[in-house]
Motif scaffolding. Structure first.
Motif, PDB file in Angstrom:
ATOM      1  N   ASN A  61       0.826  -1.154   0.167  1.00 36.94           N
ATOM      2  CA  ASN A  61       0.030  -0.149   0.018  1.00 36.94           C
ATOM      3  C   ASN A  61       0.884   1.293   0.118  1.00 36.94           C
ATOM      4  OD1 ASN A  61      -2.252  -1.401  -0.226  1.00 36.94           O
ATOM      5  ND2 ASN A  61      -2.664  -1.447   1.652  1.00 36.94           N
ATOM      6  N   ILE A  68      -2.223   7.437   2.662  1.00 34.35           N
ATOM      7  CA  ILE A  68      -1.946   7.073   3.845  1.00 34.35           C
ATOM      8  C   ILE A  68      -3.049   6.288   4.509  1.00 34.35           C
ATOM      9  CG2 ILE A  68      -2.793   9.305   5.089  1.00 34.35           C
ATOM     10  CD1 ILE A  68       0.481   7.249   6.170  1.00 34.35           C
ATOM     11  N   TYR A  69      -4.458   6.564   3.975  1.00 39.36           N
ATOM     12  CA  TYR A  69      -5.639   5.688   4.377  1.00 39.36           C
ATOM     13  C   TYR A  69      -5.477   4.252   4.026  1.00 39.36           C
ATOM     14  CZ  TYR A  69      -7.952  10.333   5.473  1.00 39.36           C
ATOM     15  OH  TYR A  69      -8.335  11.570   5.717  1.00 39.36           O
ATOM     16  N   ASP A  70      -5.079   3.973   3.059  1.00 44.58           N
ATOM     17  CA  ASP A  70      -4.655   2.761   2.505  1.00 44.58           C
ATOM     18  C   ASP A  70      -3.654   1.894   3.164  1.00 44.58           C
ATOM     19  OD1 ASP A  70      -5.823   0.613   1.040  1.00 44.58           O
ATOM     20  OD2 ASP A  70      -4.354   1.048  -0.732  1.00 44.58           O
ATOM     21  N   ILE A  72      -2.526   2.769   6.331  1.00 38.01           N
ATOM     22  CA  ILE A  72      -3.106   2.287   7.698  1.00 38.01           C
ATOM     23  C   ILE A  72      -4.345   1.543   7.931  1.00 38.01           C
ATOM     24  CG2 ILE A  72      -4.127   3.361   9.878  1.00 38.01           C
ATOM     25  CD1 ILE A  72      -2.422   6.076   8.935  1.00 38.01           C
ATOM     26  N   PHE A  73      -5.464   1.888   7.409  1.00 38.07           N
ATOM     27  CA  PHE A  73      -6.639   1.163   7.311  1.00 38.07           C
ATOM     28  C   PHE A  73      -6.439  -0.157   6.604  1.00 38.07           C
ATOM     29  CE2 PHE A  73      -8.283   5.367   8.263  1.00 38.07           C
ATOM     30  CZ  PHE A  73      -8.320   5.260   9.491  1.00 38.07           C
ATOM     31  N   VAL A 106     -12.486  -1.384   3.530  1.00 38.48           N
ATOM     32  CA  VAL A 106     -11.700  -0.661   2.261  1.00 38.48           C
ATOM     33  C   VAL A 106     -12.487   0.106   1.381  1.00 38.48           C
ATOM     34  CG1 VAL A 106     -10.378  -0.887   0.122  1.00 38.48           C
ATOM     35  CG2 VAL A 106      -9.803  -2.536   2.296  1.00 38.48           C
ATOM     36  N   TYR A 109     -13.074   3.694   2.986  1.00 40.32           N
ATOM     37  CA  TYR A 109     -12.151   4.860   2.622  1.00 40.32           C
ATOM     38  C   TYR A 109     -12.066   5.016   1.140  1.00 40.32           C
ATOM     39  CZ  TYR A 109      -8.249   1.229   2.630  1.00 40.32           C
ATOM     40  OH  TYR A 109      -7.397   0.436   2.418  1.00 40.32           O
ATOM     41  N   ILE A 113     -12.141   8.647  -0.685  1.00 43.48           N
ATOM     42  CA  ILE A 113     -10.915   9.183  -1.513  1.00 43.48           C
ATOM     43  C   ILE A 113     -11.214   9.230  -3.017  1.00 43.48           C
ATOM     44  CG2 ILE A 113      -8.468   8.692  -2.069  1.00 43.48           C
ATOM     45  CD1 ILE A 113      -8.256   7.225   0.901  1.00 43.48           C
ATOM     46  N   TYR A 118     -20.278   4.147  -2.469  1.00 41.85           N
ATOM     47  CA  TYR A 118     -19.817   3.183  -1.226  1.00 41.85           C
ATOM     48  C   TYR A 118     -20.454   1.594  -1.633  1.00 41.85           C
ATOM     49  CZ  TYR A 118     -19.468   0.508   3.003  1.00 41.85           C
ATOM     50  OH  TYR A 118     -19.364  -0.716   3.828  1.00 41.85           O
TER      51      TYR A 118
END
Length: 154
Positions: A61, A68-70, A72-73, A106, A109, A113, A118
């Motif tokens: 990632n 950064i979201y990818d 971390i999460f 996943v 976020y 992004i 969704y």
């Protein structure tokens, strides 16, 4: 030492199957089939795979274009999916934690992004995860269990 080497090997394979061509183009975005996710069934028989998968996902990632979201999460979801997979009572249940956690987590976020709906993201990630985990990962898991039947008692 053997478990550490196995975890490192799984990490390396995950990264290679995510970032190298032609896998890179399939591995990121709202429509994805991350082939490396086939490895997420391995904690069912190798608990040390949890750490290899988590680190592999984090590194993959970092190389991606989501941010950064990818990192971390996505990594935390992989850690949780690996743990739940290791606790699955039956092999046929092993692919379900990564499929559902990635589809719903996943997507939460990525929708934000990438500005996509969704449920669109959920549907496509669930499809991609199902291809990786059920069509590739489960047969690999079944093969490994059959090959090493005496080692696995689940």
């Amino acid at each position: 030492m053997k478990k550490l080497i196995r975890a490192a090997f799984i990490c390396a394979i995950y990264v290679v199957l995510t970032v190298l061509p032609p896998f890179y183009t399939l591995s990121y975005g709202p429509i994805q089939v991350r082939v490396a996710e086939a490895l997420t069934v391995l904690p069912f028989i190798y608990p040390e795979a949890i750490w290899g998968l988590t680190l592999g996902c984090l590194l993959a990632n970092l190389a991606g274009n989501i941010g950064i979201y990818d990192v971390i999460f996505g990594s935390l979801l992989t850690l949780l999916a690996g743990y739940l997979t290791s606790r699955a009572p039956r092999a046929w249940l092993a692919p379900l934690p990564p499929i559902f956690l990635n589809a719903f987590g996943v997507s939460a976020y990525l929708a934000f992004i990438l500005k996509v709906p969704y449920w669109y993201s959920v549907a496509y990630i669930m499809l991609g995860e199902s291809i990786a985990c059920l069509a590739i990962g489960y047969p690999v898991l079944h093969f490994l269990m059959k090959r090493n039947r005496s080692h696995f008692s689940k």
